[in-house]
Design an enzyme around this catalytic site. Structure first.
Site, PDB file in Angstrom:
ATOM      1  N   SER A 137       0.749  -1.212  -0.162  1.00 27.60           N
ATOM      2  CA  SER A 137       0.272  -0.221  -0.210  1.00 27.60           C
ATOM      3  C   SER A 137       1.282   1.078   0.137  1.00 27.60           C
ATOM      4  O   SER A 137       1.630   1.457   0.714  1.00 27.60           O
ATOM      5  CB  SER A 137      -0.733   0.290   1.431  1.00 27.60           C
ATOM      6  OG  SER A 137      -1.368   1.086   1.467  1.00 27.60           O
ATOM      7  N   TYR A 153      -1.355  -1.095  10.116  1.00 34.83           N
ATOM      8  CA  TYR A 153      -1.509  -2.293   8.628  1.00 34.83           C
ATOM      9  C   TYR A 153      -0.512  -2.112   7.339  1.00 34.83           C
ATOM     10  O   TYR A 153       0.066  -1.605   7.049  1.00 34.83           O
ATOM     11  CB  TYR A 153      -3.426  -1.636   7.701  1.00 34.83           C
ATOM     12  CG  TYR A 153      -3.208  -1.727   6.224  1.00 34.83           C
ATOM     13  CD1 TYR A 153      -3.594  -3.089   6.363  1.00 34.83           C
ATOM     14  CD2 TYR A 153      -3.194  -0.704   5.684  1.00 34.83           C
ATOM     15  CE1 TYR A 153      -3.667  -3.052   4.954  1.00 34.83           C
ATOM     16  CE2 TYR A 153      -2.854  -0.503   4.180  1.00 34.83           C
ATOM     17  CZ  TYR A 153      -3.631  -2.110   4.079  1.00 34.83           C
ATOM     18  OH  TYR A 153      -3.856  -2.167   2.714  1.00 34.83           O
TER      19      TYR A 153
END
Ligand SMILES: NC(=O)c1ccc[n+]([C@@H]2O[C@H](COP(=O)([O-])OP(=O)(O)OC[C@H]3O[C@@H](n4cnc5c(N)ncnc54)[C@H](OP(=O)(O)O)[C@@H]3O)[C@@H](O)[C@H]2O)c1
Length: 234
Positions: A137, A153
């Site tokens: 990401s 995350y």
């Protein structure tokens, strides 16, 4: 090509399998936990292309042992792998202080440990040349915009990014290229749950167009690269 896509039951992984299945030369293993969604995916692929080869494998990547529970299912379909897309992921959004130990374990186990375990378990099956694509990401890249609630995350995705660089070095003599795509926002259920009301600039089908090309061709151009794929976050 023989291709494995994890996280294929929904979102970008699902769209990627549909895109890849348009080519009858591809044999695609679609892996996730939800067997019904995977069967629906395989049926949808056959409906759009009667020569599609999509093989659903329902498997929980948190299963402790992959060798006995997963490998026999894979070798029933094919015995060498050209492309592995480590796409399955988990996002838990919380204030840093609210995260539990169990949240930490879940985030690291799904996003990082499963990439390590699946890649390690499949190593002897990779063809020469072949391509491993890890999905990270933008938050898992150094120097990018960060978002409140995504600390763990982003840390997990950061580990996936750096693992890619290190693994590419170790696997280069086997002609296995390893690259990482760090996505910006894509309109999936994961994103909608984390950012209700936000509309991403890309939908899964559009992202899948690029990823399908990259997974099957990118190893001729890149190795050990963490590539930002984002038209949203800087
Ligand atoms: N959407 C975005 O904006 C965005 C941005 C940056 C990065 N990403 C990354 O891109 C990838 C795809 O994201 P997405 O938005 O398409 O996510 P998604 O819609 O939430 O899909 C996640 C997939 O992972 C699978 N999965 C989760 N836990 C699993 C487990 N224990 N075992 C096997 N499969 C498991 C899920 O299937 P089951 O539930 O059926 O197991 C599902 O198919 C993820 O790695 C995500 O972190 C997404």
């Amino acid at each position: 090509m023989n291709i494995i896509v994890t996280g294929a039951s929904r979102g970008i992984g699902n769209a990627l399998v549909r895109k890849l299945s348009a080519d009858p030369a591809h044999h695609i293993i679609a892996l996730a936990r939800d067997a019904e969604k995977l069967d629906a995916l395989a049926k949808a692929c056959i409906k759009s292309n009667s020569e599609a080869h999509v093989h659903p494998i329902a498997f929980d990547l948190l299963t402790p042992d992959y060798s006995f529970s997963l490998i026999p299912k894979i070798v029933e379909v094919f015995d060498s792998i050209d492309v592995l897309v480590n796409n399955a992921g988990l996002l838990i959004k919380k204030d840093f202080a609210a995260f539990s130990d169990a949240d930490f374990d879940a985030l690291m186990n799904v996003n990082v440990k499963s990439v390590f375990k699946l890649t390690r378990t499949l190593l002897s099956f990779f063809a020469r040349p072949s391509h491993i694509v890890n999905i990270s990401s933008m938050g898992g890249m150094q120097g990018t915009a960060k978002f409140p609630g995504l600390s763990l995350y982003s840390a997990a995705k950061g580990a996936v990014s750096v693992l890619t660089e290190a693994l590419a070095e170790e696997l280069s003599d086997r002609e296995i290229a390893v690259n990482c795509l760090a996505y910006g926002a894509v309109q999936t259920e994961m994103l909608a749950q984390a950012f209700p009301g936000y509309t991403a600039p890309l939908n899964p089908d559009k992202m899948a167009e690029f990823v399908a090309w990259f997974a099957t061709n990118g190893h001729h151009f890149f190795n050990g690269k963490i590539l930002p794929v984002s038209s949203s976050t800087p």
